[in-house]
Design a protein around this motif. Structure first.
Motif, short mmCIF file in Angstrom:
data_model
loop_
_atom_site.label_atom_id
_atom_site.label_comp_id
_atom_site.label_asym_id
_atom_site.label_seq_id
_atom_site.Cartn_x
_atom_site.Cartn_y
_atom_site.Cartn_z
N GLU A 71 -3.38 91.33 -51.73
CA GLU A 71 -3.91 92.56 -51.53
C GLU A 71 -3.83 92.92 -49.81
O GLU A 71 -3.51 94.10 -49.57
N THR A 72 -3.80 91.89 -48.98
CA THR A 72 -3.76 92.16 -47.61
C THR A 72 -2.26 92.49 -47.04
O THR A 72 -2.04 92.69 -45.99
N ARG A 73 -1.46 92.34 -47.98
CA ARG A 73 0.08 92.39 -47.53
C ARG A 73 0.30 94.04 -47.52
O ARG A 73 1.43 94.45 -46.93
N GLN A 74 -0.60 94.94 -47.95
CA GLN A 74 -0.45 96.27 -47.73
C GLN A 74 -0.44 96.79 -46.59
O GLN A 74 -1.45 96.24 -45.89
N SER A 75 0.36 97.51 -45.89
CA SER A 75 0.38 98.06 -44.51
C SER A 75 -0.65 98.49 -44.12
O SER A 75 -1.13 98.36 -42.96
N HIS A 76 -1.44 99.40 -44.86
CA HIS A 76 -2.62 100.10 -44.35
C HIS A 76 -4.08 99.35 -44.82
O HIS A 76 -5.20 99.81 -44.80
N PHE A 77 -3.83 98.08 -45.42
CA PHE A 77 -5.15 97.41 -45.67
C PHE A 77 -6.16 97.25 -44.99
O PHE A 77 -7.39 97.50 -45.05
N TRP A 78 -5.88 96.89 -43.59
CA TRP A 78 -6.69 96.63 -42.71
C TRP A 78 -7.38 98.11 -41.93
O TRP A 78 -8.20 98.04 -41.03
N GLU A 79 -6.87 99.18 -42.39
CA GLU A 79 -7.43 100.63 -41.98
C GLU A 79 -8.33 101.26 -42.99
O GLU A 79 -8.77 102.11 -42.67
N GLN A 80 -8.50 100.39 -44.20
CA GLN A 80 -9.27 101.07 -45.25
C GLN A 80 -10.64 100.78 -45.00
O GLN A 80 -11.05 99.66 -44.20
N ARG A 81 -11.43 101.34 -45.57
CA ARG A 81 -12.97 101.27 -45.39
C ARG A 81 -13.26 99.71 -46.46
O ARG A 81 -12.65 99.43 -47.47
N GLY A 82 -13.93 98.98 -45.83
CA GLY A 82 -14.50 97.58 -46.34
C GLY A 82 -13.68 96.63 -45.56
O GLY A 82 -13.61 95.43 -46.02
N SER A 83 -12.76 97.00 -44.64
CA SER A 83 -11.78 96.04 -43.91
C SER A 83 -12.68 95.03 -42.96
O SER A 83 -12.33 93.86 -43.02
N VAL A 84 -13.59 95.65 -42.43
CA VAL A 84 -14.57 94.51 -41.58
C VAL A 84 -15.37 93.55 -42.59
O VAL A 84 -15.07 92.59 -42.05
N GLU A 85 -15.61 94.16 -43.73
CA GLU A 85 -16.46 93.33 -44.57
C GLU A 85 -15.21 91.94 -44.94
O GLU A 85 -15.68 90.95 -45.31
N ALA A 86 -14.06 92.66 -45.32
CA ALA A 86 -12.97 91.77 -45.72
C ALA A 86 -12.85 90.63 -44.67
O ALA A 86 -12.61 89.49 -45.04
N ALA A 87 -12.50 91.06 -43.49
CA ALA A 87 -12.61 90.11 -42.21
C ALA A 87 -13.67 88.99 -42.18
O ALA A 87 -13.50 87.72 -42.08
#
Length: 124
Positions: free
Chosen positions: A87-103
Motif C-alpha cells: 500500500e505504501t507504493r502508491q505515489s500519494h500514500f504519504w499525503e493521505q489522511r492517516g499517513s502520520v499514524e501509518a508512520a
C-alpha cells in the motif's frame, strides 16, 4: 480467543500508540466493501489503501506480540507486513489522511521487534 485486532488494540498503548478499536473496525468494513472507496473516522475520510495499510500492519504487529516462533505464524507475519508495504507504493500514500499514524505504526512494529529480542535474551 482474542483476534489479532484485539491483541493489537490492547497492547499498542504500551508502545505509545493509541489504537481506536472502532476506527480499525471501520477500516475492516471498508476493506470488505471497497466500492465505498473511503470510510469516515473521527478525523475525516480514509482511503481503502490507507485502511489496508493500517489493518495489515496492525496484524503484523499483533503477530509479533503473540508469536511463539511457529513457522506458520512467522509466515502470516511476513504476509501481513508485505501486504502493508504494498500500500505504501502508491505515489500519494504519504499525503493521505492517516499517513502520520501509518508512520507511527512503523515505530510500533520496530518496538515490538526490540521487545522480542529483549525477552528472548532474558532482559525483560
Amino acid at each position: 480467543m482474542d483476534t489479532l485486532l484485539d491483541i493489537f488494540c490492547e497492547r499498542a498503548g504500551s508502545f505509545g500508540y493509541h489504537a481506536d478499536h472502532s476506527l480499525f473496525q471501520h477500516f475492516l468494513d471498508l476493506i470488505d466493501a471497497p466500492e465505498l472507496e473511503f470510510c469516515h473516522g473521527q478525523a475525516g475520510l480514509y482511503s481503502v489503501g490507507m485502511a489496508k495499510f493500517h489493518v495489515y500492519m496492525s496484524m503484523a504487529i499483533a503477530m509479533r506480540i503473540k508469536t511463539d516462533g511457529r513457522h506458520t505464524e512467522r509466515e502470516l507475519l511476513e504476509n501481513c507486513y508485505q501486504l502493508a508495504m504494498q500500500e505504501t507504493r502508491q505515489s500519494h500514500f504519504w499525503e493521505q489522511r492517516g499517513s502520520v499514524e501509518a508512520a507511527m505504526l512503523f515505530a510500533v512494529f520496530a518496538g515490538t521487534s526490540k521487545q522480542g529480542l529483549m525477552q528472548s535474551s532474558g532482559n525483560v
